[in-house]
Design a protein around this motif. Structure first.
Motif: not given
Length: 75
Positions: A37-66
């Motif tokens: 239900f997320a706007d993956l494009t706006a978050l800079g994520l792909t379905e493949a990334e989200c299918d692999q692991a949970v994702q974090w997108v910080g307001v500061d642009g920091v991204r993290a997975a798993g």
């Protein structure tokens, strides 16, 4: 982006239960939402990334997975 976002797999019962627990018991200003239900494009994520692991997108642009995404959420 005005809030950090934690994205999980809404089709995974375990992930959904954990996200529900987080929303009820852990104070956070982040949005916690299923990637389906997320706007993956706006978050800079792909379905493949989200299918692999949970994702974090910080307001500061920091991204993290798993586990790193979970640590960011809890931090």
């Amino acid at each position: 982006m005005e809030r950090s976002t934690f994205v999980y797999d809404g089709d995974c019962a375990f992930c959904t239960r954990c996200a529900e627990f987080i929303e009820r018991h852990i104070p956070t200003s982040a949005r916690v939402m299923p990637w389906q239900f997320a706007d993956l494009t706006a978050l800079g994520l792909t379905e493949a990334e989200c299918d692999q692991a949970v994702q974090w997108v910080g307001v500061d642009g920091v991204r993290a997975a798993g586990p790193d995404a979970i640590a960011r959420l809890l931090g």
